[in-house]
Scaffold this motif. Structure first.
Motif, PDB file in Angstrom:
ATOM      1  N   ASN A  37       0.857  -1.176   0.000  1.00 38.42           N
ATOM      2  CA  ASN A  37       0.000   0.000   0.000  1.00 38.42           C
ATOM      3  C   ASN A  37       0.898   1.233   0.000  1.00 38.42           C
ATOM      4  O   ASN A  37       2.006   1.200   0.562  1.00 38.42           O
ATOM      5  N   ILE A  38       0.433   2.315  -0.593  1.00 37.85           N
ATOM      6  CA  ILE A  38       1.239   3.529  -0.718  1.00 37.85           C
ATOM      7  C   ILE A  38       0.434   4.720  -0.222  1.00 37.85           C
ATOM      8  O   ILE A  38      -0.711   4.915  -0.643  1.00 37.85           O
TER       9      ILE A  38
ATOM     10  N   PRO B 257      -7.352   0.281  -5.923  1.00 37.00           N
ATOM     11  CA  PRO B 257      -8.270   1.053  -5.084  1.00 37.00           C
ATOM     12  C   PRO B 257      -7.556   2.298  -4.565  1.00 37.00           C
ATOM     13  O   PRO B 257      -6.425   2.218  -4.083  1.00 37.00           O
ATOM     14  N   THR B 258      -8.220   3.439  -4.677  1.00 36.38           N
ATOM     15  CA  THR B 258      -7.577   4.733  -4.432  1.00 36.38           C
ATOM     16  C   THR B 258      -8.411   5.573  -3.481  1.00 36.38           C
ATOM     17  O   THR B 258      -9.623   5.709  -3.672  1.00 36.38           O
TER      18      THR B 258
ATOM     19  N   ARG C 225     -12.172   6.537  -3.975  1.00 36.09           N
ATOM     20  CA  ARG C 225     -12.981   7.121  -2.914  1.00 36.09           C
ATOM     21  C   ARG C 225     -12.460   8.531  -2.687  1.00 36.09           C
ATOM     22  O   ARG C 225     -11.303   8.834  -2.974  1.00 36.09           O
ATOM     23  N   LEU C 226     -13.297   9.406  -2.144  1.00 35.72           N
ATOM     24  CA  LEU C 226     -12.916  10.809  -1.978  1.00 35.72           C
ATOM     25  C   LEU C 226     -13.310  11.305  -0.596  1.00 35.72           C
ATOM     26  O   LEU C 226     -14.437  11.071  -0.150  1.00 35.72           O
ATOM     27  N   MET C 227     -12.371  11.984   0.063  1.00 33.98           N
ATOM     28  CA  MET C 227     -12.647  12.628   1.346  1.00 33.98           C
ATOM     29  C   MET C 227     -12.104  14.052   1.304  1.00 33.98           C
ATOM     30  O   MET C 227     -10.934  14.270   1.018  1.00 33.98           O
ATOM     31  N   ILE C 228     -12.991  15.025   1.573  1.00 34.81           N
ATOM     32  CA  ILE C 228     -12.589  16.428   1.639  1.00 34.81           C
ATOM     33  C   ILE C 228     -12.837  16.924   3.056  1.00 34.81           C
ATOM     34  O   ILE C 228     -13.961  16.851   3.559  1.00 34.81           O
TER      35      ILE C 228
ATOM     36  N   ALA D 295      -9.090   2.631   8.122  1.00 36.42           N
ATOM     37  CA  ALA D 295     -10.216   1.807   7.655  1.00 36.42           C
ATOM     38  C   ALA D 295     -10.055   1.419   6.189  1.00 36.42           C
ATOM     39  O   ALA D 295     -10.317   0.262   5.800  1.00 36.42           O
ATOM     40  N   PHE D 296      -9.580   2.353   5.366  1.00 36.32           N
ATOM     41  CA  PHE D 296      -9.369   2.073   3.938  1.00 36.32           C
ATOM     42  C   PHE D 296      -8.326   0.976   3.751  1.00 36.32           C
ATOM     43  O   PHE D 296      -8.481   0.078   2.905  1.00 36.32           O
ATOM     44  N   LEU D 297      -7.273   1.020   4.541  1.00 33.97           N
ATOM     45  CA  LEU D 297      -6.199   0.028   4.415  1.00 33.97           C
ATOM     46  C   LEU D 297      -6.651  -1.364   4.850  1.00 33.97           C
ATOM     47  O   LEU D 297      -6.078  -2.367   4.408  1.00 33.97           O
TER      48      LEU D 297
END
Length: 262
Positions: free
Chosen positions: A98-99, A197-198, A224-227, A257-259
């Motif tokens: 993962n990066i 997955p991004t 996915r997007l988080m602002i 959570a994403f990881l």
């Protein structure tokens, strides 16, 4: 032949002619951390790295001319940085990772996903754009009129603490400014081709416009997007944005959570 050698304060790998500094923290699935421009491991990720290392094998790197990694006579590009990360992972016998990249490090992360998709599992790109028009106009005005005096003092102090060579500090500054002044758009077909997955993260008062973050979210198939409310790295505890006594960083639980997603 490329080699990896241990050092008392970290590790150095010979990759593509560069003696790259990296640190490994924790156990678990590999997570590479790529810092922002003018920065190092601690200034970008020092506030969240301990938490990430509780559940991940964190591989935190310092890129060409930054931190412990000395400059060499070759262009400073996001593509080259991506190639260096891929070479490091190969040396460490890590097939996939993962990066998490912030700012310039996120530009490198995009290039890694494009140029070396086989080594990428999931990517998190924080406060970055894939084309010049994605940044606020004031940012390019600032880059066009950049001065060494305008570089955040906290970055200068952090560099000198690692490397007291003031010429090396000034060289890093010049290199980073020149790279941004000559910023080249990533082709839309390359952005659309990213299959990992991004997670895209920005602040609503970031260098990158919210509209561009949404555009990038639409371009990448599995995005996915988080602002967050705030500026350039508030949500990560980036050292120029942290507030006195701050201990909670908004993006950390979302990243964790994403990881963990399958």
């Amino acid at each position: 032949m490329d080699t990896v050698t241990a050092q008392s304060k970290g590790n150095y790998a010979d990759v593509n002619g560069l003696k790259m500094y990296y640190e490994i923290h924790g156990e678990g699935f590999p997570l590479v951390l790529i810092h922002g421009g003018g920065s190092n491991i601690n200034t970008t990720f020092g506030r969240i790295l301990p938490s990430l290392a509780k559940t991940n094998k964190v591989i935190a790197v310092e890129m060409q001319a930054h931190g412990h990694t000395a400059d060499i006579d070759r262009p400073l590009t996001f593509e080259q940085d991506a190639d260096d990360i891929a070479a490091l992972l190969k040396q460490l016998n890590i097939a996939k990772a993962n990066i998490l990249g912030f700012s310039n490090g996120a530009s490198t992360t995009l290039e890694l996903a494009i140029r070396h998709p086989q080594v990428v599992n999931r990517i998190i790109v924080a406060s970055t754009m894939y084309k010049k028009g994605g940044a606020q106009p004031w940012f390019w005005d600032m880059m066009a009129n950049a001065t060494f005096e305008g570089m955040p003092q906290i970055y200068k102090d952090a560099f000198i603490k690692i490397n007291p060579d003031k010429d090396a500090l000034y060289n890093m500054y010049k290199r980073d400014v020149a790279r941004m002044q000559s910023f080249k758009d990533i082709r839309e077909e390359d952005i659309k081709g990213i299959q990992a997955p991004t997670l895209i993260i920005i602040g609503d008062n970031d260098v990158v416009t919210p509209e561009h973050a949404v555009e990038m979210y639409r371009q990448i198939e599995h995005a996915r997007l988080m602002i967050y409310p705030g500026g350039h790295g508030d949500y990560l505890g980036e050292i120029t944005t942290i507030k006195p006594g701050q201990k909670d960083y908004a993006a950390l639980p979302v990243i964790e959570a994403f990881l963990k997603e399958n």
